[in-house]
Design a protein around this motif. Sequence first.
Motif, PDB file in Angstrom:
ATOM      1  N   LEU A 418       0.768  -1.317  -0.069  1.00 44.13           N
ATOM      2  CA  LEU A 418      -0.120  -0.094   0.034  1.00 44.13           C
ATOM      3  C   LEU A 418       0.905   1.439  -0.004  1.00 44.13           C
ATOM      4  O   LEU A 418       0.555   2.297  -0.803  1.00 44.13           O
ATOM      5  CB  LEU A 418      -0.919   0.005   1.263  1.00 44.13           C
ATOM      6  CG  LEU A 418      -1.992  -0.964   1.250  1.00 44.13           C
ATOM      7  CD1 LEU A 418      -2.726  -1.208   2.432  1.00 44.13           C
ATOM      8  CD2 LEU A 418      -3.126  -0.578   0.052  1.00 44.13           C
ATOM      9  N   ASN A 419       1.730   1.235   0.813  1.00 44.57           N
ATOM     10  CA  ASN A 419       2.741   2.552   1.050  1.00 44.57           C
ATOM     11  C   ASN A 419       3.407   2.542  -0.380  1.00 44.57           C
ATOM     12  O   ASN A 419       3.713   3.868  -0.627  1.00 44.57           O
ATOM     13  CB  ASN A 419       3.765   2.316   2.118  1.00 44.57           C
ATOM     14  CG  ASN A 419       3.063   2.791   3.287  1.00 44.57           C
ATOM     15  OD1 ASN A 419       2.365   3.797   3.506  1.00 44.57           O
ATOM     16  ND2 ASN A 419       2.890   1.847   4.398  1.00 44.57           N
ATOM     17  N   VAL A 422       1.338   4.332  -2.915  1.00 45.09           N
ATOM     18  CA  VAL A 422       1.524   6.047  -2.231  1.00 45.09           C
ATOM     19  C   VAL A 422       2.751   6.535  -2.928  1.00 45.09           C
ATOM     20  O   VAL A 422       2.775   7.668  -3.461  1.00 45.09           O
ATOM     21  CB  VAL A 422       1.329   6.017  -0.868  1.00 45.09           C
ATOM     22  CG1 VAL A 422       1.522   7.518  -0.588  1.00 45.09           C
ATOM     23  CG2 VAL A 422       0.118   5.453  -0.226  1.00 45.09           C
ATOM     24  N   LYS A 429      -2.980   8.229   1.241  1.00 45.80           N
ATOM     25  CA  LYS A 429      -3.598   7.662   2.536  1.00 45.80           C
ATOM     26  C   LYS A 429      -4.013   9.015   3.674  1.00 45.80           C
ATOM     27  O   LYS A 429      -3.347   9.961   3.600  1.00 45.80           O
ATOM     28  CB  LYS A 429      -2.308   6.823   3.150  1.00 45.80           C
ATOM     29  CG  LYS A 429      -1.085   7.557   3.465  1.00 45.80           C
ATOM     30  CD  LYS A 429      -0.024   6.555   4.069  1.00 45.80           C
ATOM     31  CE  LYS A 429       1.222   7.131   4.385  1.00 45.80           C
ATOM     32  NZ  LYS A 429       2.246   6.289   5.094  1.00 45.80           N
ATOM     33  N   PHE A 438      -6.139   3.810   3.036  1.00 47.29           N
ATOM     34  CA  PHE A 438      -5.473   3.984   1.595  1.00 47.29           C
ATOM     35  C   PHE A 438      -6.696   4.107   0.522  1.00 47.29           C
ATOM     36  O   PHE A 438      -7.840   3.416   0.723  1.00 47.29           O
ATOM     37  CB  PHE A 438      -4.489   2.879   1.149  1.00 47.29           C
ATOM     38  CG  PHE A 438      -3.372   3.070   2.146  1.00 47.29           C
ATOM     39  CD1 PHE A 438      -2.281   3.458   1.788  1.00 47.29           C
ATOM     40  CD2 PHE A 438      -3.462   2.368   3.485  1.00 47.29           C
ATOM     41  CE1 PHE A 438      -1.178   3.532   2.540  1.00 47.29           C
ATOM     42  CE2 PHE A 438      -2.439   2.191   4.230  1.00 47.29           C
ATOM     43  CZ  PHE A 438      -1.075   2.749   3.846  1.00 47.29           C
TER      44      PHE A 438
END
Length: 454
Positions: A418-419, A422, A429, A438
């Motif tokens: 997920l990061n 980003v 997020k 997110f």
Amino acid sequence: MIASPPKELISNPLQLALEKHSEHLKEYIGLLSPTDNKGRYLHYDQLRYRFSKDLDKDLAWSIVKTARLRQLKRILPIGDSNELGRFFLTPNIQKAISETDRNTTTASLEWMCSKIGEEKHLEYLLNDLVEDEAISSSQLEGAATTTEVAKDLLKRKRKPRSLDEKMIVGNFKMMKFAWENREKDLTPDLIRDLHQIGVDGIDDDNYTPGVFRKTDDVKVVDAEGNVVHQPPLAENLKARLKKICSWVNESHHDTDNRDYFHPLVKAIIIHFLIGFEHPFRDGNGRVARALFYWYMFKNDFSAFRYITISLLLKNAPVQYGKSYLYTESDEMDLTYFIDYQCSIIIRAINKFKDSYQRTLKEAEEFNVWLWKSGLYKKLSDKQQKIFQVARSGVAHFFTASNVKENLGCSYNTASSALNGLVDMKLFKKEKQGREWVFSMVSQKKILKDWNAKK
């Protein structure tokens, strides 16, 4: 309120038509069929408007009933009066059986998953659809929470903040319980456990979780407050439930059974029986629908985990109620209820198939875009799945916890994926409470940022 059929049928109705209404004999003979010329199994409340004004309505109805009585299949005695429940296999019911057999078995579900191939974000679609029945069933019972808020509640596993949200969480637990206990026989205790799990902590004084009603003051009323159903007496409720359980546990779909009928039909009858008996002070509709699913799961129709009937019942609650009333007012002819439920099930299966086809198409289109843009090589396998799900609109918000569950990976792997999205400016997020939530950046912004890099 509905118009009930005449209490007494005319004996030898065709003979009477021949002797006293010979000028309309052809029209009367044309009524000698369980269904009309469009294959519809209509109640007297509907047929009385369709009979020609030149025909005697009572005589016309007696002719229709004569045709039906010859073909009604006996099921089981119902209620404290032991009125025999029966049904006729209408074209609509047969179509629903066919659609169920072709599209909802465990084998067909596995085939659908295999068609996705590398695009395994179908898993996300299916997990999303599991929630739909819990939410819609609650809304059908009066929960005012919006679908978007309800999905966020279930996906993030946050604590419910209102009675409506508690109802949705309870329904979700009830559906999970139905799936996990699909191998068991039906018993009064299992029915009680289902209710306990579904309504515990919502309004215990009103629902009395897991406790069968002991009084006869429970009634079903319409929007105007008119009593439309008085459940059978509480005195022999447990004995009647035991008889229902015994009937449910008997195998009626073995090919050598003289009383054969399809599991779909039986699941719908279970739905009706629990609604009719009203074994609890409240929450009976939810239990009835959950038991429908339980029986479909039990008979290896696994795709019903992702097919929601309550969503469509919620959109037509009057017709849902009438299907009960039509059955009760016409000598416990369950055809009305079964036929209506089958029309809902056909639409629900088609909705499920459309979701699958749309997901497959979007996955293919997305892969083309990913490949042409060069982004495909930069995304990990899990990032591809998350991004595809977000872009298809199946899910809008993601947390490391729900990605971990849906993709079967560790929390750290989910968080890293997920990061990473980003960092690539595909996701954004924000902190909500103690966790990061997110969501995908708009497609317009993604393309703008991507083109700016070139």
